[in-house]
Design a protein around this motif. Structure first.
Motif, PDB file in Angstrom:
ATOM      1  N   GLY A 102      -8.393   4.853  -3.287  1.00 59.73           N
ATOM      2  CA  GLY A 102      -7.681   4.074  -4.163  1.00 59.73           C
ATOM      3  C   GLY A 102      -8.555   3.856  -5.489  1.00 59.73           C
ATOM      4  O   GLY A 102     -10.016   4.192  -5.441  1.00 59.73           O
ATOM      5  N   HIS A 142      -2.946   3.086  -7.168  1.00 58.75           N
ATOM      6  CA  HIS A 142      -3.139   1.885  -6.997  1.00 58.75           C
ATOM      7  C   HIS A 142      -4.624   1.509  -6.664  1.00 58.75           C
ATOM      8  O   HIS A 142      -5.361   2.387  -6.238  1.00 58.75           O
ATOM      9  CB  HIS A 142      -2.431   1.488  -5.681  1.00 58.75           C
ATOM     10  N   GLU A 190       0.889  -1.210  -0.006  1.00 55.31           N
ATOM     11  CA  GLU A 190      -0.018   0.076   0.103  1.00 55.31           C
ATOM     12  C   GLU A 190       0.837   1.293   0.002  1.00 55.31           C
ATOM     13  O   GLU A 190       1.950   1.206   0.281  1.00 55.31           O
ATOM     14  CB  GLU A 190      -0.896   0.031   1.150  1.00 55.31           C
TER      15      GLU A 190
END
Length: 214
Positions: free
Chosen positions: A152, A201, A60
């Motif tokens: 995200g 991401h 992450e």
């Protein structure tokens, strides 16, 4: 050599965030006062105010400051509003949202990240942000939120994310395929504002399923 974090915070706002058309006074004040370095892993703390994503562990990463600033400006949480954050990460954006809004509920699938974010928020005396360790794709709630911030990317916007919006609410989310994803603001009435292109991401579970060809 010690780092003057207050000075580097000011430099981040003036040289990175403001030139990216983040001009709302409440947002800029929030970015100037929330100590980003306190939410960054110690190994990369010296890079807290650089124009880059920072690793948080377990694959992450922390958003760039300019993306955080644009997300806050797109949403502009008000002091009487409730916020749902999907993807707590470091807890820094949770802290910024908590400074602007009445309350924040933040969802984080990774238990280690959730624990670290809770500790960082508590260390800053932030009591109106709650971190829940849960998968947003499996989470259910009857509560409706004025603001939803998704940290995200998703290949496709989940319908149940929209369902969590209260009347008059708005959501910030990035969707599409790398490297040209689109950041948008979705209103509860269905209107969609295109904001900027970026590349994030994916949320866990947010990537498109692999295509198989014969």
């Amino acid at each position: 050599m010690s780092i003057d974090y207050a000075k580097t915070r000011e430099t981040m706002v003036e040289q990175q965030v403001r030139p990216w058309e983040v001009l709302d006074p409440r947002v800029l004040d929030t970015l100037l006062t929330v100590p980003r370095e306190q939410f960054v892993p110690e190994a990369v703390r010296a890079l807290a105010y650089t124009d880059m994503e920072l690793p948080l562990g377990n694959g992450e990463s922390m958003l760039k400051p300019v993306v955080e600033g644009r997300a806050l400006q797109a949403l502009l949480p008000q002091a009487n509003e409730s916020v749902l954050e999907i993807g707590t990460g470091s807890g820094y954006l949770s802290a910024c949202l908590a400074k602007l809004a009445r309350e924040v509920t933040s969802l984080e699938i990774d238990p280690a990240l959730a624990d670290r974010a809770r500790a960082a928020l508590a260390a800053q005396g932030i009591t109106n942000a709650t971190v829940e360790t849960v998968d947003a794709y499996a989470w259910t709630s009857s509560h409706r939120f004025d603001v939803i911030c998704v940290t995200g990317a998703v290949a496709a916007i989940p319908a149940h994310f929209r369902d969590w919006l209260a009347p008059g609410g708005r959501m910030f989310i990035v969707h599409g395929d790398a490297p040209a994803m689109q950041a948008v603001r979705i209103h509860a009435d269905g209107r969609v504002d295109s904001l900027f292109e970026t590349d994030l991401h994916y949320l866990k579970g947010g990537a498109a399923l692999p295509r198989f060809t014969l």
